[in-house]
Design a protein around this motif. Sequence first.
Motif, PDB file in Angstrom:
ATOM      1  N   ASP A   1     -14.994  -0.671  -8.376  1.00  0.00           N
ATOM      2  CA  ASP A   1     -14.664   0.783  -8.025  1.00  0.00           C
ATOM      3  C   ASP A   1     -14.006   0.751  -6.679  1.00  0.00           C
ATOM      4  O   ASP A   1     -14.756   1.552  -5.801  1.00  0.00           O
ATOM      5  CB  ASP A   1     -16.090   1.642  -8.207  1.00  0.00           C
ATOM      6  N   PHE A   2     -13.052  -0.046  -6.450  1.00  0.00           N
ATOM      7  CA  PHE A   2     -12.181   0.317  -4.853  1.00  0.00           C
ATOM      8  C   PHE A   2     -11.818   1.466  -4.664  1.00  0.00           C
ATOM      9  O   PHE A   2     -11.442   2.289  -5.616  1.00  0.00           O
ATOM     10  CB  PHE A   2     -11.309  -0.965  -4.969  1.00  0.00           C
ATOM     11  N   GLY A   3     -11.880   1.923  -3.463  1.00  0.00           N
ATOM     12  CA  GLY A   3     -11.730   3.183  -2.924  1.00  0.00           C
ATOM     13  C   GLY A   3     -10.305   3.251  -2.242  1.00  0.00           C
ATOM     14  O   GLY A   3      -9.709   4.341  -2.071  1.00  0.00           O
ATOM     15  N   ALA A   4      -9.475   2.155  -2.005  1.00  0.00           N
ATOM     16  CA  ALA A   4      -8.286   2.072  -1.392  1.00  0.00           C
ATOM     17  C   ALA A   4      -7.433   0.812  -2.000  1.00  0.00           C
ATOM     18  O   ALA A   4      -8.159  -0.229  -2.501  1.00  0.00           O
ATOM     19  CB  ALA A   4      -8.397   2.113   0.083  1.00  0.00           C
ATOM     20  N   ILE A   5      -6.096   0.916  -1.742  1.00  0.00           N
ATOM     21  CA  ILE A   5      -5.331  -0.148  -2.158  1.00  0.00           C
ATOM     22  C   ILE A   5      -4.352  -0.440  -0.994  1.00  0.00           C
ATOM     23  O   ILE A   5      -4.068   0.460  -0.072  1.00  0.00           O
ATOM     24  CB  ILE A   5      -4.408   0.512  -3.233  1.00  0.00           C
ATOM     25  N   ILE A   6      -4.335  -1.796  -0.849  1.00  0.00           N
ATOM     26  CA  ILE A   6      -3.270  -2.240   0.244  1.00  0.00           C
ATOM     27  C   ILE A   6      -2.197  -3.064  -0.538  1.00  0.00           C
ATOM     28  O   ILE A   6      -2.491  -3.938  -1.175  1.00  0.00           O
ATOM     29  CB  ILE A   6      -4.003  -3.094   1.352  1.00  0.00           C
ATOM     30  N   ILE A   7      -0.853  -2.661  -0.379  1.00  0.00           N
ATOM     31  CA  ILE A   7       0.005  -3.589  -0.961  1.00  0.00           C
ATOM     32  C   ILE A   7       0.790  -4.494   0.044  1.00  0.00           C
ATOM     33  O   ILE A   7       1.175  -3.965   1.203  1.00  0.00           O
ATOM     34  CB  ILE A   7       1.284  -2.381  -1.652  1.00  0.00           C
ATOM     35  N   THR A   8       0.949  -5.606  -0.463  1.00  0.00           N
ATOM     36  CA  THR A   8       1.375  -6.619   0.521  1.00  0.00           C
ATOM     37  C   THR A   8       2.821  -7.005   0.207  1.00  0.00           C
ATOM     38  O   THR A   8       3.135  -6.641  -0.839  1.00  0.00           O
ATOM     39  CB  THR A   8       0.678  -7.849   0.147  1.00  0.00           C
ATOM     40  N   LYS A   9       3.220  -7.715   1.110  1.00  0.00           N
ATOM     41  CA  LYS A   9       4.795  -8.332   0.986  1.00  0.00           C
ATOM     42  C   LYS A   9       5.712  -7.304   0.709  1.00  0.00           C
ATOM     43  O   LYS A   9       6.841  -7.831  -0.026  1.00  0.00           O
ATOM     44  CB  LYS A   9       4.541  -9.547  -0.136  1.00  0.00           C
ATOM     45  N   THR A  10       5.730  -6.412   1.328  1.00  0.00           N
ATOM     46  CA  THR A  10       6.529  -5.141   1.002  1.00  0.00           C
ATOM     47  C   THR A  10       7.961  -5.566   1.905  1.00  0.00           C
ATOM     48  O   THR A  10       8.835  -4.798   1.728  1.00  0.00           O
ATOM     49  CB  THR A  10       5.922  -3.772   1.602  1.00  0.00           C
ATOM     50  N   ASP A  11       8.019  -6.578   2.753  1.00  0.00           N
ATOM     51  CA  ASP A  11       8.951  -6.714   3.464  1.00  0.00           C
ATOM     52  C   ASP A  11       9.942  -7.843   2.318  1.00  0.00           C
ATOM     53  O   ASP A  11      11.059  -8.178   2.711  1.00  0.00           O
ATOM     54  CB  ASP A  11       9.001  -8.184   4.608  1.00  0.00           C
ATOM     55  N   GLY A  12       9.415  -7.904   1.081  1.00  0.00           N
ATOM     56  CA  GLY A  12      10.080  -8.558   0.082  1.00  0.00           C
ATOM     57  C   GLY A  12      11.326  -7.877  -0.357  1.00  0.00           C
ATOM     58  O   GLY A  12      11.460  -6.719  -0.044  1.00  0.00           O
ATOM     59  N   HIS A  13      11.859  -8.199  -1.442  1.00  0.00           N
ATOM     60  CA  HIS A  13      12.796  -7.541  -2.300  1.00  0.00           C
ATOM     61  C   HIS A  13      12.450  -6.686  -3.302  1.00  0.00           C
ATOM     62  O   HIS A  13      12.969  -5.756  -3.863  1.00  0.00           O
ATOM     63  CB  HIS A  13      14.089  -8.488  -2.740  1.00  0.00           C
ATOM     64  N   ALA A  14      11.003  -6.747  -3.763  1.00  0.00           N
ATOM     65  CA  ALA A  14      10.419  -6.268  -5.043  1.00  0.00           C
ATOM     66  C   ALA A  14      10.656  -4.688  -4.913  1.00  0.00           C
ATOM     67  O   ALA A  14      10.357  -4.094  -3.716  1.00  0.00           O
ATOM     68  CB  ALA A  14       8.923  -6.744  -5.383  1.00  0.00           C
ATOM     69  N   ALA A  15      10.725  -4.034  -5.862  1.00  0.00           N
ATOM     70  CA  ALA A  15      10.920  -2.547  -5.996  1.00  0.00           C
ATOM     71  C   ALA A  15       9.413  -1.946  -5.887  1.00  0.00           C
ATOM     72  O   ALA A  15       9.353  -0.914  -5.495  1.00  0.00           O
ATOM     73  CB  ALA A  15      11.431  -2.104  -7.246  1.00  0.00           C
TER      74      ALA A  15
END
Lengths: 306, 319
Positions: A241-255
């Motif tokens: 039941d996590f309450g937050a998300i951190i998205i990593t590696k957004t310096d990459g090319h992925a959409a």
Amino acid sequence: MVLQDLGRRINAAVSDLTRSNSLDEKAFDDMLKEICAALLSADVNVRLVQSLRKSIKTTVHFSSLPPAVNKKRMIQKAVFDHLVALVNPHAEPFRPKKGRSNVIMMVGLQGAGKTTTCTKLARHYQMRGLRTALVCADTFRAGAFDQLKQNAIKAKIPYYGSLTQTDPVVVAADGVAQFKKERFDVIIVDTSGRHKQEADLFEEMTQIQTAVNPNQTILVLDSTIGQAAEVQSSAFKATADFGAIIITKTDGHAAGGGAISAVAATHTPIIFLGTGEHMMDLERFEPKAFVQKLLGMGDIAGLVEH
Amino acid sequence: SFNAISGLLRNIVGGKVLTDTDLESPLKAMEEHLLKKNVAREAAVRLCEGVRQELTGQKTGNFQSVDSVLRAAMESSLQKILTPTSSLDLLHEIQAITSPATKQQAPRPYVISIVGVNGVGKSTNLSKICFFLLQNNYRVLIAACDTFRSGAVEQLRVHARNLRELSARENVGDVELYEKGYGKDAANVARDAVNYAATNKFDVVLIDTAGRRHNDQRLMSSLEKFAKFANPDKIFMVGEALVGTDSVMQARNFNQAFGPGRNLDGFIISKCDTVGDMVGTLVSMVHATSIPIVFLGVGQHYGDLRGLSVPWAVGLLMK
Ligand SMILES: Nc1nc2c(ncn2[C@@H]2O[C@H](COP(=O)(O)OP(=O)(O)OP(=O)(O)O)[C@@H](O)[C@H]2O)c(=O)[nH]1
Ligand SMILES: Nc1nc2c(ncn2[C@@H]2O[C@H](COP(=O)(O)OP(=O)(O)OP(=O)(O)O)[C@@H](O)[C@H]2O)c(=O)[nH]1
Ligand SMILES: [Mg+2]
Ligand SMILES: [Mg+2]
């Protein structure tokens, strides 16, 4: 950057439509098709795309639009609203308060970037005047404690871990207890990578959670994740039941559409983006600003505010 | 799902010449089916287009539905794309280098380097390959050429120690770690490791490298020097089964990073145990480069390395 190409394609599809002279049902369908293709290329969950398409279609209800209505504006607004809804779960993320112990536990799939993000986050709070410490409860991965320790030393953050204790539950509990006694404001607990197919690993996550009783559990997600995002993040949600998300590696090319789908599947806000391998590479995430930027919106920015 | 939509057409049986119109809707369903399996859209579109061209104008057999014709065609397309044109017998190749058949050829260590984006499982799968080689009684040198990420050297030190214990217990092979700490130029460390291995009669050198984004010009271009200095017999790229559409560009950009005349020699697709039947990455990466898959990572332990079974993969993709 996350979703940039997607934004460009969606934008192009909408403006193509709104620029064309004959704004008929077929042109509208073509635009929807193009938007869906763009979303699918960006790893947005297939079922989510299908329902998005239906939902935009019903919102606009093209065939029964009265002739007087500004169709272009309606379509634009429908598309933007749906995209914002995708990344905006309407849940307020947790913010640690000074003067009490805020325990944060990081969970996620193998190699997502948990350990790296722990130090980034610790540094972020530290710079804002919160006394912050790190606990390494990953006793499985080779060199995990060394990794956290080296990062912590570089960032001048106190840390706790053990080279001999093999039970992560014990290490987590001991570390948190020690830093609570020392009256730290924020205590961040790093855990091993795990996945839903291995029940033992999920059970271990529950045990650590019970032992440290976190104020906030954060799911760390790699921005390159594809169609498995929904199942995995839903399983993490159901168990931790996590309450937050951190998205990593957004310096990459992925959409980043997979990670976005995880937000939609779990109704959980993204709070930060990881933007590189270094300690400073962390950005706050604001859904509306994000979609605005994503769609290169200037003139129509007002639409998002409704 | 694929079956639900194309099920509408299941009634068309026998002796029909297939037209684009017959195929359009089942193909659309097939494309969505592949997307759900995490096949990158680009690869899914290409596969479906191939099948469309193959089937248009073809006459269905007696009692054959469009659905089953399409299914069979897609199955064989997937089979074709995943099956390597030449098979790799790694142990055999190593043997040929470490114990050459002719006297004219001097024996030397066989060099394998592992590359890939951040966190995909390079160091772990390198350790699994090491375990496999130890089981086959080789002397292996692990070269710690990730001189950047915190804990990267210690990670390999732990693996080398564990593997050494295992091999000593079973009395097969031997493994040592070559490391020069952090901050050094990876290409130099790699070259020195290879020289050290030659002097000390190691059979195989396994070179670990730092994870890098495939769109990071600076880090990608350093791979060319690395390949020149280490001169590996094999360059394997690790790609994770979890990754979505990015797999295509990852594979392409790494394949082009080693300078003219040097390509990747194979993929290791890791974390296959984390995706259930969504094994589309296998297809995406091969589609992007025509480079074969040599190993699959199926867990976090040393034994969790497999060769690719094409029927297994196709079975999951068509399920
Ligand atoms: N480019 C880039 N790399 C990142 C980012 N965050 C983490 N990484 C890299 O991703 C790799 C994996 O990061 P870790 O922090 O070890 O991941 P983890 O989730 O702790 O991994 P496990 O503990 O094995 O599950 C490392 O090479 C990091 O340097 C980011 O925002 N951008
Ligand atoms: N479930 C599963 N986990 C794996 C597999 N292969 C590697 N991992 C895990 O993935 C995480 C990252 O593995 P590493 O070997 O450190 O990855 P890396 O590519 O060397 O990472 P960097 O050097 O930081 O870029 C670890 O937690 C591994 O245990 C696999 O096949 N299955
Ligand atoms: Mg970690
Ligand atoms: Mg590594």
